[in-house]
Design a protein around this motif. Sequence first.
Motif, PDB file in Angstrom:
ATOM      1  N   LEU A 196       0.352  -0.764   0.119  1.00  0.00           N
ATOM      2  CA  LEU A 196       0.338   0.272   0.005  1.00  0.00           C
ATOM      3  C   LEU A 196       0.830   1.468  -0.065  1.00  0.00           C
ATOM      4  O   LEU A 196       0.543   2.030  -0.546  1.00  0.00           O
ATOM      5  CB  LEU A 196      -0.744   0.181   1.092  1.00  0.00           C
ATOM      6  N   ALA A 197       1.623   1.450   0.605  1.00  0.00           N
ATOM      7  CA  ALA A 197       3.118   2.478   0.503  1.00  0.00           C
ATOM      8  C   ALA A 197       3.934   2.525  -0.450  1.00  0.00           C
ATOM      9  O   ALA A 197       4.020   3.620  -0.478  1.00  0.00           O
ATOM     10  CB  ALA A 197       3.635   2.320   1.970  1.00  0.00           C
ATOM     11  N   SER A 198       4.049   0.973  -1.029  1.00  0.00           N
ATOM     12  CA  SER A 198       4.522   1.657  -2.621  1.00  0.00           C
ATOM     13  C   SER A 198       3.782   2.130  -3.427  1.00  0.00           C
ATOM     14  O   SER A 198       4.117   2.798  -4.463  1.00  0.00           O
ATOM     15  CB  SER A 198       5.372   0.364  -2.847  1.00  0.00           C
ATOM     16  N   GLY A 199       2.500   2.327  -3.293  1.00  0.00           N
ATOM     17  CA  GLY A 199       1.625   3.413  -4.143  1.00  0.00           C
ATOM     18  C   GLY A 199       1.887   4.321  -4.301  1.00  0.00           C
ATOM     19  O   GLY A 199       1.857   5.040  -5.125  1.00  0.00           O
ATOM     20  N   VAL A 200       1.974   5.124  -3.046  1.00  0.00           N
ATOM     21  CA  VAL A 200       2.215   6.635  -2.315  1.00  0.00           C
ATOM     22  C   VAL A 200       4.059   6.663  -3.191  1.00  0.00           C
ATOM     23  O   VAL A 200       4.834   7.841  -3.493  1.00  0.00           O
ATOM     24  CB  VAL A 200       2.480   6.815  -1.258  1.00  0.00           C
ATOM     25  N   HIS A 201       5.148   6.043  -2.820  1.00  0.00           N
ATOM     26  CA  HIS A 201       6.390   6.068  -2.510  1.00  0.00           C
ATOM     27  C   HIS A 201       6.942   4.310  -3.104  1.00  0.00           C
ATOM     28  O   HIS A 201       7.104   3.614  -2.581  1.00  0.00           O
ATOM     29  CB  HIS A 201       6.992   6.366  -1.782  1.00  0.00           C
ATOM     30  N   GLY A 202       7.013   4.611  -5.015  1.00  0.00           N
ATOM     31  CA  GLY A 202       7.072   3.661  -5.454  1.00  0.00           C
ATOM     32  C   GLY A 202       8.849   3.000  -5.110  1.00  0.00           C
ATOM     33  O   GLY A 202       8.676   1.482  -5.059  1.00  0.00           O
ATOM     34  N   TRP A 203       9.411   4.019  -4.643  1.00  0.00           N
ATOM     35  CA  TRP A 203      11.137   3.143  -4.339  1.00  0.00           C
ATOM     36  C   TRP A 203      10.609   1.700  -3.251  1.00  0.00           C
ATOM     37  O   TRP A 203      11.133   0.738  -2.324  1.00  0.00           O
ATOM     38  CB  TRP A 203      11.536   4.201  -3.616  1.00  0.00           C
ATOM     39  N   LEU A 204       9.563   1.757  -2.469  1.00  0.00           N
ATOM     40  CA  LEU A 204       9.347   0.402  -1.254  1.00  0.00           C
ATOM     41  C   LEU A 204       8.867  -0.453  -1.556  1.00  0.00           C
ATOM     42  O   LEU A 204       9.174  -1.276  -0.740  1.00  0.00           O
ATOM     43  CB  LEU A 204       8.027   1.182  -0.665  1.00  0.00           C
ATOM     44  N   SER A 205       8.891   0.025  -2.893  1.00  0.00           N
ATOM     45  CA  SER A 205       8.022  -1.731  -3.561  1.00  0.00           C
ATOM     46  C   SER A 205       9.629  -2.435  -3.418  1.00  0.00           C
ATOM     47  O   SER A 205       9.180  -3.957  -3.989  1.00  0.00           O
ATOM     48  CB  SER A 205       7.905  -1.855  -5.084  1.00  0.00           C
ATOM     49  N   ALA A 206      10.785  -2.190  -3.718  1.00  0.00           N
ATOM     50  CA  ALA A 206      11.952  -2.717  -3.647  1.00  0.00           C
ATOM     51  C   ALA A 206      12.073  -3.294  -1.954  1.00  0.00           C
ATOM     52  O   ALA A 206      12.974  -4.640  -1.470  1.00  0.00           O
ATOM     53  CB  ALA A 206      13.067  -2.210  -3.756  1.00  0.00           C
ATOM     54  N   ALA A 207      11.319  -3.496  -1.289  1.00  0.00           N
ATOM     55  CA  ALA A 207      10.837  -3.968   0.233  1.00  0.00           C
ATOM     56  C   ALA A 207      10.134  -4.775   0.593  1.00  0.00           C
ATOM     57  O   ALA A 207       9.824  -5.159   1.366  1.00  0.00           O
ATOM     58  CB  ALA A 207      11.297  -2.819   1.192  1.00  0.00           C
TER      59      ALA A 207
END
Length: 97
Positions: free
Chosen positions: A22-33
């Motif tokens: 959900l957070a990576s929808g706003v901060h795409g760089w979190l998808s790596a996590a």
Amino acid sequence: MVLLPIVGARGVEALFSRSVHLASGVHGWLSAAKADRAALLAAVAERSDAEAAAGAQCYLHEFQALLVGLIGPSLTERMLAGVRAADPTRSIPQVPQ
């Protein structure tokens, strides 16, 4: 972790993964996590202070919101008291019934 006895290891993993998603929808760089906590910490460490703070805050907001939906606001408040002590202005999000 205090959550482990309440939701189990798979529940903790699911909360983590969904919060990151959900957070990576706003901060795409979190998808790596999406892999694990170490990957989240590494992704945050690679960002500027402002980006890291915004991404981490978004992740925590999503985590809290999901937890409220799962165990309710009262228990969530007690379980996340340590986070609140670090930032007393933070409030537990309310989830519509």
